[in-house]
Motif scaffolding. Structure first.
Motif, PDB file in Angstrom:
ATOM      1  N   GLY A 194       0.884  -1.182   0.054  1.00 44.09           N
ATOM      2  CA  GLY A 194       0.186  -0.008  -0.043  1.00 44.09           C
ATOM      3  C   GLY A 194       0.789   1.125  -0.138  1.00 44.09           C
ATOM      4  N   GLY A 195       0.948   1.909  -0.942  1.00 45.87           N
ATOM      5  CA  GLY A 195       1.437   3.367  -1.246  1.00 45.87           C
ATOM      6  C   GLY A 195       1.088   4.384  -0.512  1.00 45.87           C
ATOM      7  N   THR A 196      -0.130   4.680  -0.201  1.00 42.26           N
ATOM      8  CA  THR A 196      -0.641   5.627   0.988  1.00 42.26           C
ATOM      9  C   THR A 196      -0.264   5.235   2.011  1.00 42.26           C
ATOM     10  OG1 THR A 196      -2.763   5.827  -0.429  1.00 42.26           O
ATOM     11  CG2 THR A 196      -2.657   6.917   1.636  1.00 42.26           C
ATOM     12  N   SER A 197      -0.178   4.132   2.736  1.00 40.69           N
ATOM     13  CA  SER A 197       0.145   3.641   3.887  1.00 40.69           C
ATOM     14  C   SER A 197       1.646   4.010   4.297  1.00 40.69           C
ATOM     15  CB  SER A 197      -0.026   2.169   4.323  1.00 40.69           C
ATOM     16  OG  SER A 197       0.309   1.820   5.826  1.00 40.69           O
ATOM     17  N   ILE A 198       2.676   3.529   3.241  1.00 44.04           N
ATOM     18  CA  ILE A 198       4.059   3.731   3.768  1.00 44.04           C
ATOM     19  C   ILE A 198       4.169   5.112   3.581  1.00 44.04           C
ATOM     20  CG2 ILE A 198       4.963   3.557   1.194  1.00 44.04           C
ATOM     21  CD1 ILE A 198       6.624   1.815   4.079  1.00 44.04           C
ATOM     22  N   MET A 199       3.654   6.194   2.683  1.00 45.33           N
ATOM     23  CA  MET A 199       4.017   7.450   2.753  1.00 45.33           C
ATOM     24  C   MET A 199       3.648   8.309   3.883  1.00 45.33           C
ATOM     25  SD  MET A 199       2.305   8.389  -1.466  1.00 45.33           S
ATOM     26  CE  MET A 199       1.890  10.027  -0.920  1.00 45.33           C
ATOM     27  N   PHE A 200       2.265   8.101   4.315  1.00 48.34           N
ATOM     28  CA  PHE A 200       1.989   8.871   5.523  1.00 48.34           C
ATOM     29  C   PHE A 200       2.721   8.314   6.956  1.00 48.34           C
ATOM     30  CE2 PHE A 200      -1.203  10.171   2.553  1.00 48.34           C
ATOM     31  CZ  PHE A 200      -1.525  11.172   3.111  1.00 48.34           C
ATOM     32  N   LEU A 201       3.204   6.760   6.643  1.00 46.11           N
ATOM     33  CA  LEU A 201       3.815   6.372   8.084  1.00 46.11           C
ATOM     34  C   LEU A 201       5.349   7.240   7.822  1.00 46.11           C
ATOM     35  CD1 LEU A 201       3.195   2.548   7.849  1.00 46.11           C
ATOM     36  CD2 LEU A 201       2.875   4.069   9.877  1.00 46.11           C
ATOM     37  N   MET A 202       6.039   7.150   6.661  1.00 45.62           N
ATOM     38  CA  MET A 202       6.961   7.864   6.679  1.00 45.62           C
ATOM     39  C   MET A 202       7.087   9.533   6.912  1.00 45.62           C
ATOM     40  SD  MET A 202       9.298   5.502   6.365  1.00 45.62           S
ATOM     41  CE  MET A 202      10.667   6.700   6.415  1.00 45.62           C
ATOM     42  N   ALA A 203       6.028  10.121   6.711  1.00 46.79           N
ATOM     43  CA  ALA A 203       5.636  11.687   7.040  1.00 46.79           C
ATOM     44  C   ALA A 203       5.754  11.522   8.823  1.00 46.79           C
ATOM     45  CB  ALA A 203       4.345  11.801   6.581  1.00 46.79           C
ATOM     46  N   GLU A 204       5.258  10.547   9.434  1.00 54.58           N
ATOM     47  CA  GLU A 204       5.235  10.535  10.790  1.00 54.58           C
ATOM     48  C   GLU A 204       6.437  10.451  11.270  1.00 54.58           C
ATOM     49  OE1 GLU A 204       2.378   7.783  12.294  1.00 54.58           O
ATOM     50  OE2 GLU A 204       0.820   8.334  11.159  1.00 54.58           O
ATOM     51  N   MET A 205       7.471   9.392  10.574  1.00 51.76           N
ATOM     52  CA  MET A 205       8.752   9.432  10.919  1.00 51.76           C
ATOM     53  C   MET A 205       9.546  10.614  10.971  1.00 51.76           C
ATOM     54  SD  MET A 205       8.945   6.189  12.340  1.00 51.76           S
ATOM     55  CE  MET A 205       7.384   6.344  12.897  1.00 51.76           C
ATOM     56  N   GLY A 206       9.252  11.424   9.611  1.00 52.49           N
ATOM     57  CA  GLY A 206      10.064  12.550   9.414  1.00 52.49           C
ATOM     58  C   GLY A 206       9.717  13.692  10.614  1.00 52.49           C
ATOM     59  N   ILE A 207       8.394  13.733  11.054  1.00 49.43           N
ATOM     60  CA  ILE A 207       7.924  14.509  12.265  1.00 49.43           C
ATOM     61  C   ILE A 207       8.900  14.333  13.277  1.00 49.43           C
ATOM     62  CG2 ILE A 207       6.086  15.241  13.672  1.00 49.43           C
ATOM     63  CD1 ILE A 207       4.154  14.796  11.329  1.00 49.43           C
ATOM     64  N   ALA A 208       8.942  12.802  13.656  1.00 53.96           N
ATOM     65  CA  ALA A 208       9.346  12.253  14.964  1.00 53.96           C
ATOM     66  C   ALA A 208      11.226  12.713  14.814  1.00 53.96           C
ATOM     67  CB  ALA A 208       9.349  10.749  14.990  1.00 53.96           C
ATOM     68  N   LEU A 209      11.732  12.460  13.641  1.00 56.38           N
ATOM     69  CA  LEU A 209      13.090  12.930  13.598  1.00 56.38           C
ATOM     70  C   LEU A 209      13.382  14.281  13.578  1.00 56.38           C
ATOM     71  CD1 LEU A 209      13.855  10.505  10.583  1.00 56.38           C
ATOM     72  CD2 LEU A 209      14.851  10.519  12.831  1.00 56.38           C
ATOM     73  N   SER A 210      12.508  15.299  13.290  1.00 59.02           N
ATOM     74  CA  SER A 210      12.665  16.659  13.413  1.00 59.02           C
ATOM     75  C   SER A 210      12.367  17.053  14.845  1.00 59.02           C
ATOM     76  CB  SER A 210      11.347  17.469  12.722  1.00 59.02           C
ATOM     77  OG  SER A 210      11.113  18.878  12.745  1.00 59.02           O
ATOM     78  N   VAL A 211      11.546  16.343  15.684  1.00 61.70           N
ATOM     79  CA  VAL A 211      11.639  16.609  17.039  1.00 61.70           C
ATOM     80  C   VAL A 211      12.953  16.070  17.541  1.00 61.70           C
ATOM     81  CG1 VAL A 211      10.418  15.981  19.183  1.00 61.70           C
ATOM     82  CG2 VAL A 211       9.210  16.388  17.085  1.00 61.70           C
ATOM     83  N   SER A 212      13.423  14.879  17.148  1.00 58.91           N
ATOM     84  CA  SER A 212      14.566  14.393  17.723  1.00 58.91           C
ATOM     85  C   SER A 212      15.936  15.303  17.714  1.00 58.91           C
ATOM     86  CB  SER A 212      14.956  13.194  17.087  1.00 58.91           C
ATOM     87  OG  SER A 212      15.521  13.307  15.887  1.00 58.91           O
ATOM     88  N   ARG A 213      15.891  16.288  16.335  1.00 60.63           N
ATOM     89  CA  ARG A 213      16.866  17.394  16.216  1.00 60.63           C
ATOM     90  C   ARG A 213      17.216  18.454  17.334  1.00 60.63           C
ATOM     91  NH1 ARG A 213      15.794  20.508  12.127  1.00 60.63           N
ATOM     92  NH2 ARG A 213      17.872  21.060  11.815  1.00 60.63           N
ATOM     93  N   GLU A 214      15.568  18.643  18.010  1.00 60.16           N
ATOM     94  CA  GLU A 214      15.809  19.699  19.012  1.00 60.16           C
ATOM     95  C   GLU A 214      16.411  19.017  20.546  1.00 60.16           C
ATOM     96  OE1 GLU A 214      15.196  22.767  18.075  1.00 60.16           O
ATOM     97  OE2 GLU A 214      14.937  22.171  15.922  1.00 60.16           O
ATOM     98  N   ILE A 215      16.461  17.940  20.399  1.00 63.57           N
ATOM     99  CA  ILE A 215      16.902  17.321  21.762  1.00 63.57           C
ATOM    100  C   ILE A 215      18.205  17.814  22.086  1.00 63.57           C
ATOM    101  CG2 ILE A 215      17.522  15.023  23.108  1.00 63.57           C
ATOM    102  CD1 ILE A 215      15.231  13.690  21.376  1.00 63.57           C
ATOM    103  N   LYS A 216      18.328  18.013  23.640  1.00 59.25           N
ATOM    104  CA  LYS A 216      19.816  18.728  23.862  1.00 59.25           C
ATOM    105  C   LYS A 216      20.088  17.722  24.987  1.00 59.25           C
ATOM    106  CE  LYS A 216      19.273  23.488  22.489  1.00 59.25           C
ATOM    107  NZ  LYS A 216      17.926  23.392  21.730  1.00 59.25           N
ATOM    108  N   PHE A 217      21.373  17.210  25.052  1.00 57.33           N
ATOM    109  CA  PHE A 217      21.855  16.525  26.244  1.00 57.33           C
ATOM    110  C   PHE A 217      23.231  17.207  26.906  1.00 57.33           C
ATOM    111  CE2 PHE A 217      20.144  13.428  23.263  1.00 57.33           C
ATOM    112  CZ  PHE A 217      19.074  12.519  23.989  1.00 57.33           C
TER     113      PHE A 217
END
Length: 393
Positions: free
Chosen positions: A368-391
Protein backbone atom coordinates in the motif's frame (compact mmCIF):
# COMPACT_ATOMS: atom_id res chain seq x y z
CA UNK A 1 30.64 32.33 37.22
CA UNK A 2 32.73 29.30 36.35
CA UNK A 3 29.88 27.03 37.39
CA UNK A 4 27.48 29.02 35.23
CA UNK A 5 29.81 28.76 32.22
CA UNK A 6 30.11 25.03 32.80
CA UNK A 7 26.31 24.72 32.78
CA UNK A 8 26.09 26.60 29.51
CA UNK A 9 28.67 24.32 27.91
CA UNK A 10 26.88 21.22 29.18
CA UNK A 11 24.00 21.57 26.72
CA UNK A 12 24.76 19.80 23.47
CA UNK A 13 22.53 20.27 20.41
CA UNK A 14 22.58 18.76 16.93
CA UNK A 15 21.28 15.35 18.03
CA UNK A 16 19.69 13.19 15.32
CA UNK A 17 18.15 9.80 16.06
CA UNK A 18 20.03 7.63 13.55
CA UNK A 19 18.87 4.57 15.51
CA UNK A 20 15.28 5.34 14.47
CA UNK A 21 16.38 5.86 10.85
CA UNK A 22 18.22 2.52 10.93
CA UNK A 23 15.30 0.51 12.34
CA UNK A 24 12.85 2.13 9.89
CA UNK A 25 15.07 1.27 6.91
CA UNK A 26 15.55 -2.26 8.27
CA UNK A 27 11.78 -2.71 8.65
CA UNK A 28 11.16 -1.40 5.12
CA UNK A 29 13.83 -3.68 3.61
CA UNK A 30 12.54 -6.69 5.53
CA UNK A 31 9.00 -5.74 4.48
CA UNK A 32 9.98 -5.51 0.80
CA UNK A 33 11.62 -8.96 0.91
CA UNK A 34 8.50 -10.47 2.47
CA UNK A 35 6.22 -8.53 0.11
CA UNK A 36 8.00 -9.98 -2.92
CA UNK A 37 7.93 -13.49 -1.45
CA UNK A 38 4.23 -13.14 -0.62
CA UNK A 39 2.99 -11.41 -3.77
CA UNK A 40 5.15 -12.87 -6.59
CA UNK A 41 2.71 -15.66 -7.49
CA UNK A 42 -0.38 -13.43 -7.37
CA UNK A 43 1.37 -10.71 -9.40
CA UNK A 44 2.46 -13.23 -12.03
CA UNK A 45 -1.08 -14.62 -12.38
CA UNK A 46 -2.82 -11.22 -12.42
CA UNK A 47 -0.32 -9.04 -14.29
CA UNK A 48 2.17 -11.41 -15.90
CA UNK A 49 4.96 -9.82 -13.87
CA UNK A 50 6.01 -11.29 -10.54
CA UNK A 51 7.70 -7.98 -9.60
CA UNK A 52 4.55 -5.86 -10.03
CA UNK A 53 3.72 -5.22 -6.36
CA UNK A 54 7.37 -5.25 -5.30
CA UNK A 55 8.48 -2.65 -7.86
CA UNK A 56 5.71 -0.19 -7.01
CA UNK A 57 6.28 -0.55 -3.28
CA UNK A 58 10.06 -0.19 -3.65
CA UNK A 59 9.78 3.05 -5.63
CA UNK A 60 7.28 4.54 -3.18
CA UNK A 61 9.39 3.40 -0.19
CA UNK A 62 12.60 5.00 -1.54
CA UNK A 63 10.80 8.28 -2.33
CA UNK A 64 9.11 8.21 1.10
CA UNK A 65 12.40 7.66 2.95
CA UNK A 66 14.00 10.61 1.14
CA UNK A 67 10.91 12.73 1.78
CA UNK A 68 11.00 11.83 5.52
CA UNK A 69 14.66 12.80 5.79
CA UNK A 70 13.89 16.08 3.98
CA UNK A 71 10.87 16.74 6.22
CA UNK A 72 12.97 16.10 9.33
CA UNK A 73 15.08 19.18 8.51
CA UNK A 74 12.12 21.50 9.09
CA UNK A 75 11.14 22.89 12.48
CA UNK A 76 8.25 20.77 13.75
CA UNK A 77 6.73 23.85 15.45
CA UNK A 78 5.39 24.85 12.02
CA UNK A 79 2.82 22.07 12.45
CA UNK A 80 1.42 23.92 15.46
CA UNK A 81 0.22 26.69 13.14
CA UNK A 82 -1.08 24.51 10.28
CA UNK A 83 -2.52 21.58 12.26
CA UNK A 84 -6.04 23.04 12.28
CA UNK A 85 -5.85 23.38 8.49
CA UNK A 86 -4.70 19.74 8.19
CA UNK A 87 -7.67 18.74 10.37
CA UNK A 88 -10.10 20.59 8.09
CA UNK A 89 -8.50 19.32 4.88
CA UNK A 90 -8.70 15.71 6.13
CA UNK A 91 -12.48 16.03 6.65
CA UNK A 92 -12.95 17.68 3.23
CA UNK A 93 -10.96 14.92 1.50
CA UNK A 94 -12.94 12.19 3.27
CA UNK A 95 -16.19 13.94 2.30
CA UNK A 96 -15.01 13.91 -1.33
CA UNK A 97 -14.77 10.12 -1.15
CA UNK A 98 -18.45 9.82 -0.23
CA UNK A 99 -20.04 12.68 -2.13
CA UNK A 100 -18.00 13.19 -5.34
CA UNK A 101 -17.17 11.06 -8.40
CA UNK A 102 -13.50 11.19 -7.36
CA UNK A 103 -14.23 8.57 -4.70
CA UNK A 104 -13.50 5.09 -6.03
CA UNK A 105 -14.37 1.62 -4.80
CA UNK A 106 -11.66 -1.02 -4.41
CA UNK A 107 -12.47 -4.59 -3.32
CA UNK A 108 -15.98 -3.56 -2.29
CA UNK A 109 -14.87 -0.60 -0.13
CA UNK A 110 -15.24 3.06 -1.16
CA UNK A 111 -12.27 4.59 0.68
CA UNK A 112 -10.02 5.98 -2.04
CA UNK A 113 -9.74 9.22 -3.98
CA UNK A 114 -8.45 9.10 -7.52
CA UNK A 115 -7.34 12.19 -9.40
CA UNK A 116 -7.42 11.04 -13.02
CA UNK A 117 -4.88 8.20 -12.96
CA UNK A 118 -4.31 5.27 -10.60
CA UNK A 119 -0.89 6.65 -9.60
CA UNK A 120 -2.71 9.57 -7.96
CA UNK A 121 -4.95 7.37 -5.82
CA UNK A 122 -4.77 7.51 -2.03
CA UNK A 123 -6.80 7.02 1.16
CA UNK A 124 -7.78 10.34 2.82
CA UNK A 125 -8.29 8.47 6.10
CA UNK A 126 -4.48 8.38 6.40
CA UNK A 127 -4.47 12.19 6.38
CA UNK A 128 -6.98 12.05 9.26
CA UNK A 129 -4.44 10.11 11.37
CA UNK A 130 -1.85 12.85 10.78
CA UNK A 131 -4.52 15.43 11.66
CA UNK A 132 -5.22 13.72 15.00
CA UNK A 133 -1.49 13.43 15.80
CA UNK A 134 -0.80 17.12 15.10
CA UNK A 135 -4.05 18.92 16.05
CA UNK A 136 -5.01 17.27 19.37
CA UNK A 137 -1.62 18.23 20.94
CA UNK A 138 -2.12 21.77 19.56
CA UNK A 139 -5.51 21.96 21.30
CA UNK A 140 -4.05 20.60 24.53
CA UNK A 141 -1.29 23.24 24.47
CA UNK A 142 -3.77 26.07 23.80
CA UNK A 143 -6.16 24.94 26.53
CA UNK A 144 -3.54 24.56 29.24
CA UNK A 145 -5.12 23.88 32.63
CA UNK A 146 -8.58 23.97 31.07
CA UNK A 147 -8.18 20.30 30.07
CA UNK A 148 -8.71 19.38 33.72
CA UNK A 149 -12.22 20.86 33.57
CA UNK A 150 -15.26 19.00 32.26
CA UNK A 151 -15.72 21.56 29.46
CA UNK A 152 -12.10 21.25 28.32
CA UNK A 153 -12.17 17.47 28.45
CA UNK A 154 -15.40 17.30 26.42
CA UNK A 155 -14.02 19.76 23.86
CA UNK A 156 -10.92 17.63 23.29
CA UNK A 157 -12.96 14.44 23.04
CA UNK A 158 -15.38 16.12 20.62
CA UNK A 159 -12.58 17.08 18.22
CA UNK A 160 -10.84 13.70 18.41
CA UNK A 161 -13.89 11.43 18.40
CA UNK A 162 -15.58 13.73 15.88
CA UNK A 163 -12.71 13.07 13.47
CA UNK A 164 -13.01 9.33 14.17
CA UNK A 165 -16.77 9.50 13.51
CA UNK A 166 -16.13 11.38 10.24
CA UNK A 167 -13.69 8.67 9.13
CA UNK A 168 -16.27 6.01 9.91
CA UNK A 169 -19.21 7.76 8.25
CA UNK A 170 -17.49 9.26 5.21
CA UNK A 171 -15.21 6.34 4.30
CA UNK A 172 -16.94 3.47 6.16
CA UNK A 173 -13.53 2.67 7.63
CA UNK A 174 -14.11 1.32 11.14
CA UNK A 175 -10.46 0.34 11.67
CA UNK A 176 -9.19 3.88 10.99
CA UNK A 177 -11.93 5.31 13.21
CA UNK A 178 -10.80 2.99 16.03
CA UNK A 179 -7.15 4.04 15.60
CA UNK A 180 -7.99 7.78 15.57
CA UNK A 181 -10.16 7.33 18.67
CA UNK A 182 -7.32 5.40 20.35
CA UNK A 183 -4.74 8.08 19.49
CA UNK A 184 -7.04 10.80 20.85
CA UNK A 185 -7.96 9.09 24.11
CA UNK A 186 -4.40 8.03 24.97
CA UNK A 187 -2.92 11.48 24.18
CA UNK A 188 -5.55 13.09 26.40
CA UNK A 189 -4.71 10.51 29.08
CA UNK A 190 -1.03 11.53 28.88
CA UNK A 191 -1.86 15.22 29.25
CA UNK A 192 -4.74 14.97 31.73
CA UNK A 193 -3.83 15.45 35.41
CA UNK A 194 -6.50 13.02 36.69
CA UNK A 195 -5.17 9.62 35.59
CA UNK A 196 -7.46 7.71 37.94
CA UNK A 197 -10.52 8.79 35.96
CA UNK A 198 -9.10 7.24 32.78
CA UNK A 199 -7.97 4.08 34.55
CA UNK A 200 -11.43 3.64 36.05
CA UNK A 201 -13.18 4.04 32.69
CA UNK A 202 -10.55 1.86 31.02
CA UNK A 203 -11.21 -0.90 33.55
CA UNK A 204 -14.97 -0.62 33.05
CA UNK A 205 -14.52 -0.75 29.25
CA UNK A 206 -12.29 -3.85 29.50
CA UNK A 207 -14.89 -5.64 31.66
CA UNK A 208 -17.67 -4.68 29.21
CA UNK A 209 -15.64 -5.99 26.25
CA UNK A 210 -15.08 -9.33 27.98
CA UNK A 211 -18.77 -9.59 28.94
CA UNK A 212 -19.82 -8.66 25.38
CA UNK A 213 -17.54 -11.39 24.01
CA UNK A 214 -19.09 -13.97 26.35
CA UNK A 215 -22.65 -12.85 25.57
CA UNK A 216 -22.01 -12.92 21.83
CA UNK A 217 -20.56 -16.40 22.12
CA UNK A 218 -23.63 -17.59 24.04
CA UNK A 219 -26.18 -15.76 21.88
CA UNK A 220 -24.75 -16.30 18.42
CA UNK A 221 -22.33 -19.18 18.79
CA UNK A 222 -24.95 -21.93 18.64
CA UNK A 223 -27.33 -20.22 16.23
CA UNK A 224 -27.59 -21.32 12.62
CA UNK A 225 -27.93 -18.16 10.58
CA UNK A 226 -28.26 -17.77 6.84
CA UNK A 227 -25.28 -15.58 6.01
CA UNK A 228 -26.92 -14.56 2.72
CA UNK A 229 -29.61 -12.81 4.74
CA UNK A 230 -27.22 -11.03 7.11
CA UNK A 231 -27.35 -7.51 5.65
CA UNK A 232 -24.87 -5.97 8.08
CA UNK A 233 -21.44 -7.14 6.98
CA UNK A 234 -20.00 -6.23 10.40
CA UNK A 235 -22.41 -8.66 12.07
CA UNK A 236 -21.28 -11.25 9.54
CA UNK A 237 -17.65 -10.57 10.53
CA UNK A 238 -18.52 -11.09 14.20
CA UNK A 239 -20.20 -14.40 13.38
CA UNK A 240 -17.16 -15.50 11.38
CA UNK A 241 -14.85 -14.48 14.22
CA UNK A 242 -16.83 -16.47 16.76
CA UNK A 243 -16.97 -19.58 14.59
CA UNK A 244 -14.65 -19.43 11.55
CA UNK A 245 -14.96 -23.16 10.85
CA UNK A 246 -18.76 -23.03 10.73
CA UNK A 247 -18.76 -20.06 8.38
CA UNK A 248 -15.64 -20.94 6.40
CA UNK A 249 -17.41 -20.49 3.05
CA UNK A 250 -18.85 -17.09 4.06
CA UNK A 251 -15.67 -15.34 5.18
CA UNK A 252 -13.99 -17.64 7.65
CA UNK A 253 -11.92 -19.29 4.91
CA UNK A 254 -9.23 -16.59 4.88
CA UNK A 255 -8.72 -16.55 8.64
CA UNK A 256 -8.70 -20.36 8.81
CA UNK A 257 -6.02 -20.54 6.12
CA UNK A 258 -4.00 -17.83 7.88
CA UNK A 259 -4.09 -19.89 11.08
CA UNK A 260 -3.05 -23.00 9.12
CA UNK A 261 -0.14 -21.00 7.66
CA UNK A 262 1.07 -19.97 11.12
CA UNK A 263 0.65 -23.49 12.53
CA UNK A 264 2.42 -25.20 9.63
CA UNK A 265 5.45 -22.89 9.88
CA UNK A 266 6.60 -24.27 13.23
CA UNK A 267 9.41 -22.46 15.02
CA UNK A 268 11.81 -21.78 12.12
CA UNK A 269 9.37 -21.98 9.20
CA UNK A 270 9.41 -23.68 5.81
CA UNK A 271 12.01 -21.29 4.40
CA UNK A 272 11.81 -17.97 2.57
CA UNK A 273 9.65 -18.33 -0.54
CA UNK A 274 8.30 -21.77 0.38
CA UNK A 275 4.84 -20.77 1.59
CA UNK A 276 1.97 -22.85 0.24
CA UNK A 277 -0.86 -20.70 1.63
CA UNK A 278 0.18 -17.65 -0.43
CA UNK A 279 -0.58 -19.57 -3.65
CA UNK A 280 -4.30 -18.97 -3.21
CA UNK A 281 -5.62 -20.28 0.11
CA UNK A 282 -4.92 -16.89 1.76
CA UNK A 283 -6.48 -14.32 -0.64
CA UNK A 284 -4.64 -10.97 -0.98
CA UNK A 285 -1.91 -12.29 1.33
CA UNK A 286 0.28 -9.26 0.57
CA UNK A 287 -2.14 -6.99 2.39
CA UNK A 288 -3.46 -7.41 5.93
CA UNK A 289 -2.63 -11.16 6.20
CA UNK A 290 1.08 -10.84 5.41
CA UNK A 291 2.06 -11.68 9.00
CA UNK A 292 0.64 -15.20 8.56
CA UNK A 293 2.94 -15.78 5.56
CA UNK A 294 5.92 -14.43 7.53
CA UNK A 295 5.20 -17.01 10.22
CA UNK A 296 4.74 -19.79 7.65
CA UNK A 297 8.04 -19.08 5.86
CA UNK A 298 10.17 -17.89 8.79
CA UNK A 299 8.28 -19.55 11.64
CA UNK A 300 7.53 -18.22 15.09
CA UNK A 301 11.16 -17.06 15.16
CA UNK A 302 10.55 -14.78 12.16
CA UNK A 303 7.37 -13.43 13.74
CA UNK A 304 9.30 -12.67 16.94
CA UNK A 305 11.99 -10.84 14.95
CA UNK A 306 9.29 -8.65 13.38
CA UNK A 307 7.83 -7.88 16.81
CA UNK A 308 11.30 -7.11 18.22
CA UNK A 309 11.97 -4.67 15.38
CA UNK A 310 8.67 -2.91 16.04
CA UNK A 311 9.44 -2.97 19.75
CA UNK A 312 12.78 -1.25 19.16
CA UNK A 313 11.12 1.34 16.90
CA UNK A 314 8.57 2.09 19.62
CA UNK A 315 11.40 2.36 22.15
CA UNK A 316 13.16 4.95 19.98
CA UNK A 317 9.90 6.92 19.62
CA UNK A 318 9.41 6.71 23.40
CA UNK A 319 12.97 8.00 23.88
CA UNK A 320 12.32 10.98 21.60
CA UNK A 321 8.97 11.73 23.26
CA UNK A 322 10.56 11.57 26.71
CA UNK A 323 13.43 13.90 25.79
CA UNK A 324 11.56 16.30 23.49
CA UNK A 325 12.31 19.97 24.24
CA UNK A 326 8.64 20.88 24.73
CA UNK A 327 5.29 19.26 25.49
CA UNK A 328 3.95 19.77 21.94
CA UNK A 329 6.78 17.75 20.41
CA UNK A 330 6.47 15.12 23.13
CA UNK A 331 2.72 14.70 22.55
CA UNK A 332 3.09 14.48 18.76
CA UNK A 333 5.72 11.75 18.97
CA UNK A 334 3.57 9.99 21.58
CA UNK A 335 0.71 10.09 19.05
CA UNK A 336 2.96 8.51 16.40
CA UNK A 337 4.01 5.81 18.87
CA UNK A 338 0.36 5.12 19.77
CA UNK A 339 -0.63 4.91 16.10
CA UNK A 340 2.03 2.37 15.16
CA UNK A 341 1.54 0.32 18.34
CA UNK A 342 -2.24 0.14 17.82
CA UNK A 343 -1.92 -0.79 14.17
CA UNK A 344 0.61 -3.57 14.82
CA UNK A 345 -1.39 -4.98 17.75
CA UNK A 346 -4.72 -4.90 15.91
CA UNK A 347 -3.28 -6.45 12.74
CA UNK A 348 -1.71 -9.36 14.61
CA UNK A 349 -4.87 -9.85 16.69
CA UNK A 350 -6.87 -10.14 13.46
CA UNK A 351 -4.42 -12.66 11.97
CA UNK A 352 -4.62 -14.75 15.16
CA UNK A 353 -8.45 -14.40 15.16
CA UNK A 354 -8.46 -12.70 18.56
CA UNK A 355 -10.70 -9.94 17.17
CA UNK A 356 -12.99 -9.73 14.10
CA UNK A 357 -11.35 -8.85 10.79
CA UNK A 358 -11.00 -5.09 10.31
CA UNK A 359 -8.75 -4.64 7.28
CA UNK A 360 -5.90 -3.10 9.27
CA UNK A 361 -2.54 -3.42 7.53
CA UNK A 362 0.82 -4.28 9.11
CA UNK A 363 2.98 -1.11 8.98
CA UNK A 364 5.99 -1.24 6.60
CA UNK A 365 5.09 -4.80 5.49
CA UNK A 366 1.64 -4.77 3.90
CA UNK A 367 1.28 -3.56 0.32
CA UNK A 368 0.00 0.00 0.00
CA UNK A 369 1.58 3.22 -1.19
CA UNK A 370 -0.62 5.58 0.85
CA UNK A 371 0.21 3.76 4.08
CA UNK A 372 3.99 3.87 3.60
CA UNK A 373 3.92 7.53 2.53
CA UNK A 374 2.07 8.74 5.61
CA UNK A 375 3.99 6.43 7.96
CA UNK A 376 7.21 7.96 6.69
CA UNK A 377 5.73 11.45 7.09
CA UNK A 378 5.22 10.54 10.76
CA UNK A 379 8.82 9.34 10.98
CA UNK A 380 9.92 12.67 9.48
CA UNK A 381 8.01 14.51 12.22
CA UNK A 382 9.59 12.32 14.93
CA UNK A 383 13.08 12.92 13.51
CA UNK A 384 12.39 16.66 13.38
CA UNK A 385 11.57 16.57 17.11
CA UNK A 386 14.73 14.52 17.77
CA UNK A 387 16.89 17.25 16.17
CA UNK A 388 15.86 19.66 18.95
CA UNK A 389 16.89 17.34 21.78
CA UNK A 390 19.74 18.63 23.94
CA UNK A 391 21.85 16.45 26.21
CA UNK A 392 24.30 17.21 29.00
CA UNK A 393 27.90 16.30 28.26
Amino acid sequence: MAGRRKKKRSAKSGYYDFNLVAVVILLICFGLVMLYSTSAYTAQVKYGNDMNFFTKQTIISIVSILAALFLSKFDYHLLYYVSKMIYGISIILMAMVKFTPLGVEVNGARRWLRFGIQALQFQPAEVAKIAAITFIPCLIMKMGREIATRRGFLKLMAYGLGLAAAAFYLTENLSTAMIIAGITVIMIFIAHPNKRLFLMWGGILAVLVVLARIMLQITLGEMTLDMDNVENFRLARVLVWLNPEKYSSEGGYQIMQALYAIGSGGFFGKGLGNSVQKLGPVPEAQNDMIFSIICEELGVFGGMVVLLLFGYMLYRLFFIAQNAPDFYGSLMVSGILIHIALQVILNICVVLNWIPTTGITLPFFSYGGTSIMFLMAEMGIALSVSREIKFAK
